[in-house]
Design a protein around this motif. Structure first.
Motif, PDB file in Angstrom:
ATOM      1  N   ARG A  56       0.852  -1.189   0.000  1.00 48.44           N
ATOM      2  CA  ARG A  56       0.000   0.000   0.000  1.00 48.44           C
ATOM      3  C   ARG A  56       0.893   1.245   0.000  1.00 48.44           C
ATOM      4  O   ARG A  56       1.598   1.512   0.978  1.00 48.44           O
ATOM      5  N   VAL A  57       0.846   1.973  -1.099  1.00 50.25           N
ATOM      6  CA  VAL A  57       1.663   3.180  -1.241  1.00 50.25           C
ATOM      7  C   VAL A  57       0.893   4.357  -0.648  1.00 50.25           C
ATOM      8  O   VAL A  57      -0.195   4.702  -1.123  1.00 50.25           O
ATOM      9  N   PRO A  58       1.425   5.002   0.400  1.00 50.41           N
ATOM     10  CA  PRO A  58       0.701   6.101   1.047  1.00 50.41           C
ATOM     11  C   PRO A  58       0.891   7.416   0.301  1.00 50.41           C
ATOM     12  O   PRO A  58       2.012   7.783  -0.055  1.00 50.41           O
ATOM     13  N   VAL A  59      -0.188   8.145   0.062  1.00 50.42           N
ATOM     14  CA  VAL A  59      -0.074   9.408  -0.662  1.00 50.42           C
ATOM     15  C   VAL A  59      -0.821  10.548   0.036  1.00 50.42           C
ATOM     16  O   VAL A  59      -1.047  11.598  -0.565  1.00 50.42           O
ATOM     17  N   GLY A  60      -1.202  10.336   1.289  1.00 52.22           N
ATOM     18  CA  GLY A  60      -1.903  11.385   2.023  1.00 52.22           C
ATOM     19  C   GLY A  60      -1.441  11.441   3.464  1.00 52.22           C
ATOM     20  O   GLY A  60      -0.664  10.592   3.924  1.00 52.22           O
ATOM     21  N   PRO A  61      -1.921  12.427   4.218  1.00 54.33           N
ATOM     22  CA  PRO A  61      -1.528  12.586   5.614  1.00 54.33           C
ATOM     23  C   PRO A  61      -2.304  11.652   6.534  1.00 54.33           C
ATOM     24  O   PRO A  61      -3.247  10.968   6.104  1.00 54.33           O
ATOM     25  N   VAL A  62      -1.923  11.632   7.788  1.00 50.68           N
ATOM     26  CA  VAL A  62      -2.681  10.909   8.813  1.00 50.68           C
ATOM     27  C   VAL A  62      -4.015  11.623   9.022  1.00 50.68           C
ATOM     28  O   VAL A  62      -4.058  12.854   9.137  1.00 50.68           O
ATOM     29  N   THR A  63      -5.099  10.861   9.045  1.00 54.23           N
ATOM     30  CA  THR A  63      -6.439  11.453   9.163  1.00 54.23           C
ATOM     31  C   THR A  63      -7.160  11.054  10.435  1.00 54.23           C
ATOM     32  O   THR A  63      -8.267  11.525  10.693  1.00 54.23           O
ATOM     33  N   TYR A  65      -6.745   8.168  14.219  1.00 51.34           N
ATOM     34  CA  TYR A  65      -5.883   7.288  14.993  1.00 51.34           C
ATOM     35  C   TYR A  65      -5.395   6.138  14.117  1.00 51.34           C
ATOM     36  O   TYR A  65      -6.176   5.310  13.658  1.00 51.34           O
ATOM     37  N   ARG A  66      -4.075   6.115  13.873  1.00 43.11           N
ATOM     38  CA  ARG A  66      -3.458   5.089  13.034  1.00 43.11           C
ATOM     39  C   ARG A  66      -4.199   4.918  11.713  1.00 43.11           C
ATOM     40  O   ARG A  66      -4.432   3.796  11.248  1.00 43.11           O
ATOM     41  N   ALA A  67      -4.543   6.043  11.083  1.00 44.61           N
ATOM     42  CA  ALA A  67      -5.321   5.979   9.844  1.00 44.61           C
ATOM     43  C   ALA A  67      -4.804   6.981   8.826  1.00 44.61           C
ATOM     44  O   ALA A  67      -4.506   8.133   9.149  1.00 44.61           O
ATOM     45  N   ILE A  68      -4.672   6.519   7.584  1.00 46.00           N
ATOM     46  CA  ILE A  68      -4.404   7.351   6.411  1.00 46.00           C
ATOM     47  C   ILE A  68      -5.475   7.008   5.394  1.00 46.00           C
ATOM     48  O   ILE A  68      -5.735   5.831   5.124  1.00 46.00           O
ATOM     49  N   ASP A  69      -6.122   8.018   4.834  1.00 46.35           N
ATOM     50  CA  ASP A  69      -7.222   7.758   3.896  1.00 46.35           C
ATOM     51  C   ASP A  69      -6.752   7.483   2.473  1.00 46.35           C
ATOM     52  O   ASP A  69      -7.400   6.738   1.731  1.00 46.35           O
ATOM     53  N   ASP A  70      -5.642   8.101   2.060  1.00 41.48           N
ATOM     54  CA  ASP A  70      -5.233   8.035   0.655  1.00 41.48           C
ATOM     55  C   ASP A  70      -4.085   7.055   0.450  1.00 41.48           C
ATOM     56  O   ASP A  70      -2.956   7.282   0.918  1.00 41.48           O
ATOM     57  N   TRP A  71      -4.377   5.976  -0.270  1.00 37.82           N
ATOM     58  CA  TRP A  71      -3.381   4.953  -0.587  1.00 37.82           C
ATOM     59  C   TRP A  71      -3.500   4.585  -2.056  1.00 37.82           C
ATOM     60  O   TRP A  71      -4.561   4.729  -2.663  1.00 37.82           O
TER      61      TRP A  71
END
Length: 333
Positions: A56-63, A65-71
């Motif tokens: 999973r390539v992350p492309v967004g900030p932390v949104t 608790y232990r969550a990023i919305d954009d992958w």
């Protein structure tokens, strides 16, 4: 400032002459990936290479608790290499900026970047962001890479870069994290994800994808349009693609298009120009005769080898260059 080299090469055969010799402190059995050359003075302390793995390539900030919305969900050959730099003459920020500068110089698309001296915040490269990313893409092989995830009492800085490169043999993603683990220890984890291109003939255009490409680029490659070798005769296997093209045209009755044929560079220009034009005409005629598309909406042209999308030095590149495109045409005033 030291300069880091980032290189895209055709294959691993050129590896030995393109990257710096292994350093004395490299662990046994590692092989530096030819796409990224190490920062001078680094040594490899951990590596894990596997084929056909998800990442999973992350492309967004932390949104949250232990969550990023954009992958970006990918799969392919994954090379994960952890480097150590020992010494007090280089800070993490200099190594980070060298990687960023080198990726940009090599025409990588930077999908995200960020660094800070205290790891605070929720953006790319922050402590929270690094924690989420490497929980999701956990290291399944133990080793010194664990220092990247264990934190540091000195709260040293950290930064990350997410980049993408379209290559003839598939898209490559790079995720780089650099962290100041202690006053004299900088760790760098470089993850390289090499996706495989779709098998020839298995990709078929669909009406929705065509519309998205036309809206963004003004053109779309008509995947799934197949011809007999060295001829302008459409194969029966082209029918699903023609069905999709006709569906798109029916949904956009006010639009007009050029049907443009392209070839590789093998053979004379005159021959390839004629072949590309004949193939474009064959697609136009199939749509007019078989799907009742108005002839006035489609104008066929061939450009031969004049607009390659990849080098013609490889078979894969030649295959990519042999294509038919639909290009939006403005109505005559």
């Amino acid at each position: 400032m030291h300069k880091l080299g980032v290189m895209i090469v055709a294959g691993l055969a050129a590896y030995s002459c393109l990257v710096a010799p292994a350093l004395a402190e490299d662990i046994d059995g590692v092989q530096e990936h030819p796409m990224v050359e190490r920062y001078p003075g680094q040594d490899i302390r951990w590596q894990h290479i596997e084929n056909h793995l998800p990442y999973r390539v992350p492309v967004g900030p932390v949104t949250g608790y232990r969550a990023i919305d954009d992958w970006i969900d990918t799969e392919g050959r994954i090379t994960r290499t952890f480097y150590r730099y020992q010494g007090t003459d280089r800070a993490f920020s200099e190594i980070y900026l060298n990687y960023l500068e080198a990726l940009e110089a090599a025409d990588f698309e930077i999908l995200g970047k960020g660094y800070s001296g205290d790891r605070k915040g929720v953006g790319i490269g922050s402590g929270q962001w690094i924690d989420v990313v490497y929980r999701v893409n956990a290291a399944s092989k133990p080793g010194e890479v664990g220092t990247m995830f264990s934190g540091t009492s000195s709260s040293g800085g950290a930064g990350s870069i997410v980049a993408k490169k379209e290559r003839v043999d598939g898209t490559a993603y790079i995720v780089i994290t650099v962290e100041q683990h202690s006053a004299n220890y900088v760790g760098s984890l470089i993850d390289i994800i090499e996706t495989k291109p779709a098998e020839t003939g298995l990709v078929i255009v669909n009406a929705d994808a065509m519309g998205a490409d036309i809206d963004e680029y003004g053109r779309v490659v008509l995947d799934g349009i197949l011809f007999d070798f060295d001829k302008a005769t459409l194969k029966p296997e082209s029918k699903p693609a023609l069905d999709a093209i006709a569906e798109f045209l029916a949904a956009h009755p006010d639009k007009q298009f050029y049907v443009v044929g392209h070839t590789d560079a093998v053979g004379t220009f005159t021959y390839n120009h004629r072949l590309s034009a004949d193939r474009a005409t064959a697609v136009r005629e199939a749509l007019v005769a078989g799907y009742e598309v108005s002839p006035s909406r489609l104008e066929a042209h061939g450009v031969g080898p004049l607009v390659p999308v990849f080098s013609n030095q490889t078979d894969t590149g030649k295959h990519k260059n042999r294509r038919v495109e639909l290009v939006e045409r403005q109505p005559a005033p």
